[in-house]
Write an enzyme that holds these catalytic residues in place. Structure first.
Site, mmCIF file in Angstrom:
data_model
loop_
_atom_site.group_PDB
_atom_site.id
_atom_site.type_symbol
_atom_site.label_atom_id
_atom_site.label_comp_id
_atom_site.label_asym_id
_atom_site.label_seq_id
_atom_site.Cartn_x
_atom_site.Cartn_y
_atom_site.Cartn_z
ATOM 1 N N ASP A 47 -25.103 14.916 -15.064
ATOM 2 C CA ASP A 47 -24.541 14.483 -16.352
ATOM 3 C C ASP A 47 -23.133 15.266 -16.422
ATOM 4 O O ASP A 47 -22.531 14.620 -17.462
ATOM 5 C CB ASP A 47 -25.389 14.782 -17.544
ATOM 6 C CG ASP A 47 -25.675 16.390 -18.054
ATOM 7 O OD1 ASP A 47 -25.164 17.253 -16.960
ATOM 8 O OD2 ASP A 47 -26.190 16.492 -19.006
ATOM 9 N N SER A 48 -22.821 16.260 -15.635
ATOM 10 C CA SER A 48 -21.437 16.454 -15.562
ATOM 11 C C SER A 48 -20.380 15.381 -15.610
ATOM 12 O O SER A 48 -19.253 15.788 -15.494
ATOM 13 C CB SER A 48 -21.137 17.681 -14.445
ATOM 14 O OG SER A 48 -21.763 17.063 -13.226
ATOM 15 N N ASP A 86 -30.190 13.738 -13.166
ATOM 16 C CA ASP A 86 -30.074 14.753 -14.200
ATOM 17 C C ASP A 86 -30.313 13.947 -15.716
ATOM 18 O O ASP A 86 -29.538 12.882 -15.953
ATOM 19 C CB ASP A 86 -28.553 15.262 -14.301
ATOM 20 C CG ASP A 86 -28.507 16.584 -14.721
ATOM 21 O OD1 ASP A 86 -29.487 17.093 -15.331
ATOM 22 O OD2 ASP A 86 -27.243 17.099 -15.096
ATOM 23 N N LYS A 116 -33.511 16.378 -12.957
ATOM 24 C CA LYS A 116 -33.558 17.829 -13.134
ATOM 25 C C LYS A 116 -33.541 17.814 -14.921
ATOM 26 O O LYS A 116 -32.782 16.760 -15.534
ATOM 27 C CB LYS A 116 -32.264 18.244 -12.862
ATOM 28 C CG LYS A 116 -32.026 19.812 -13.256
ATOM 29 C CD LYS A 116 -30.638 20.050 -12.436
ATOM 30 C CE LYS A 116 -29.366 19.928 -13.178
ATOM 31 N NZ LYS A 116 -29.025 20.139 -14.471
ATOM 32 N N GLU A 118 -32.687 20.329 -18.450
ATOM 33 C CA GLU A 118 -32.122 21.825 -19.011
ATOM 34 C C GLU A 118 -33.226 22.461 -19.840
ATOM 35 O O GLU A 118 -34.074 21.693 -20.586
ATOM 36 C CB GLU A 118 -30.886 21.817 -19.568
ATOM 37 C CG GLU A 118 -30.076 21.213 -18.682
ATOM 38 C CD GLU A 118 -28.523 21.131 -19.606
ATOM 39 O OE1 GLU A 118 -28.375 21.593 -20.516
ATOM 40 O OE2 GLU A 118 -27.469 20.496 -18.683
ATOM 41 N N GLU A 185 -27.959 28.670 -13.363
ATOM 42 C CA GLU A 185 -26.361 28.458 -13.415
ATOM 43 C C GLU A 185 -25.864 29.758 -14.285
ATOM 44 O O GLU A 185 -26.238 30.070 -15.524
ATOM 45 C CB GLU A 185 -26.134 27.303 -14.386
ATOM 46 C CG GLU A 185 -24.540 27.024 -14.538
ATOM 47 C CD GLU A 185 -24.216 25.446 -14.911
ATOM 48 O OE1 GLU A 185 -24.930 24.583 -15.168
ATOM 49 O OE2 GLU A 185 -22.887 25.503 -15.356
HETATM 50 O O1 KIV Z 1 -24.564 18.086 -14.694
HETATM 51 C C1 KIV Z 1 -24.542 18.676 -13.603
HETATM 52 O O2 KIV Z 1 -23.871 18.631 -12.783
HETATM 53 C C2 KIV Z 1 -25.304 19.840 -13.700
HETATM 54 C C3 KIV Z 1 -24.690 21.206 -13.085
HETATM 55 C C4 KIV Z 1 -23.890 21.886 -13.789
HETATM 56 C C5 KIV Z 1 -25.856 22.082 -12.865
HETATM 57 O O3 KIV Z 1 -26.153 20.080 -14.484
#
Ligand code: KIV
Length: 299
Positions: A47-48, A86, A116, A118, A185
């Site tokens: 989600d970056s 993500d 993934k 968090e 991270e």
């Molecule tokens: O969104 C992303 O790229 C991430 C990384 C910072 C691990 O979650």
């Protein structure tokens, strides 16, 4: 020969053989195509992308629709990587049910292999719920950007013993909930090493040192493509931003100086067809005839 599809057993085999896993973020088809050729093991549609591709100041505005659209493009470019979607902000935090439904979308609609999310102990029930539906989950601990406000900003985590203990306990909770791997991270090297030694699942480091089972880098950090800042944890492998800017400036100059396009960049009609067209147009209405002549002028 096309690379074989990466699977969980293939990843485990590498880890068992002591070979570090490679992981990278990716958000679109052309870069996915390159990542595929480089044979990166794990590709994260992070989600970056909210910051690196969409230009937001944080990851919070990213939606499921954004994530699915980009994950689909990445899957088209990288058919053989282990592809992780993500989960964006508020796609799993509200409830176990929301987590399961949205995790399922990454597999059903985008062809991802896993998701993934968090968070630590407080997210263990989301992880367990998703895993129970047959979807592999990677946990994400340490600096978790969706909680940047609560963490006091984008800053290293686990520097004191109490904070480090919380992260170590969270890693155990995620592993017990069924996570297939955990991303750490921006935590201290020694904490990453301790967690890696205690874990029975792969631990991936992003800015947490070399003693994990694998490494993750953000694509835009690796290639000088993120204009706002350059994180210390990243290694810049090539300044693609400078290369592209140079190309853009030369394009602007070439058009201005009429060096582009050249005959090889276009095509024309044969003489007979052109003459027939001119005949056809002779008596046709001509907007330019009643309009102001163009300013600047063609050559
Ligand atoms: O969104 C992303 O790229 C991430 C990384 C910072 C691990 O979650």
């Amino acid at each position: 020969m096309a690379r074989q599809k990466t699977t969980l057993p293939a990843l485990s085999k590498k880890v068992a053989a002591g070979i570090p896993l490679t992981m990278i973020t990716c958000y679109d088809y052309p870069t996915a195509h390159l990542v595929e050729q480089a044979e990166v093991d794990i590709v994260l549609v992070g989600d970056s992308l909210g910051m690196t591709v969409l230009g937001y100041e944080s990851t919070l505005p990213v939606t499921m629709a954004d994530m699915i659209r980009h994950a689909q493009a990445v899957r088209r470019g990288s058919p053989s990587s282990w592809l992780i979607g993500d989960m964006p902000y508020m796609s799993y935090q509200p409830s176990v049910e929301s987590a399961i439904r949205n995790a399922g979308r990454f597999l059903a609609e985008a062809g991802c292999d896993a998701v993934k999310l968090e968070g630590g102990v407080e997210m263990a029930d989301r992880v367990a719920g998703i895993v129970a539906c047959g979807v592999p989950v990677m946990g994400h601990l340490g600096l978790t950007p969706q909680s940047a406000s609560a963490l006091g900003g984008f800053r290293p985590q686990g520097k004191d013993a109490a904070g480090a203990r919380r992260i170590a306990d969270a890693a155990v909770a995620l592993e017990q909930a069924g996570a297939f791997a955990i991303l750490l991270e921006l935590v201290p090297v020694s904490l990453c090493e301790l967690i890696t030694r205690r874990a029975r699942i792969p631990i991936i480091s992003l800015g947490s040192g070399p003693r994990a089972h694998g490494q993750l880098l953000i694509f835009h950090d690796m290639f000088g493509l993120y204009p706002r800042f350059k994180p210390r944890m990243a290694r810049v492998y090539a300044d693609a931003g400078a290369l592209i800017l140079d190309g853009l400036r030369r394009y602007v100059a070439d058009v201005a100086e009429r060096r582009f396009p050249q005959p090889e960049n276009c095509f024309d009609m044969d003489e007979q067809q052109l003459s027939a067209l001119k005949d056809l147009l002779r008596d046709a209405p001509n907007a330019a005839a009643s309009a102001e002549p163009p300013r600047g002028g063609a050559p």
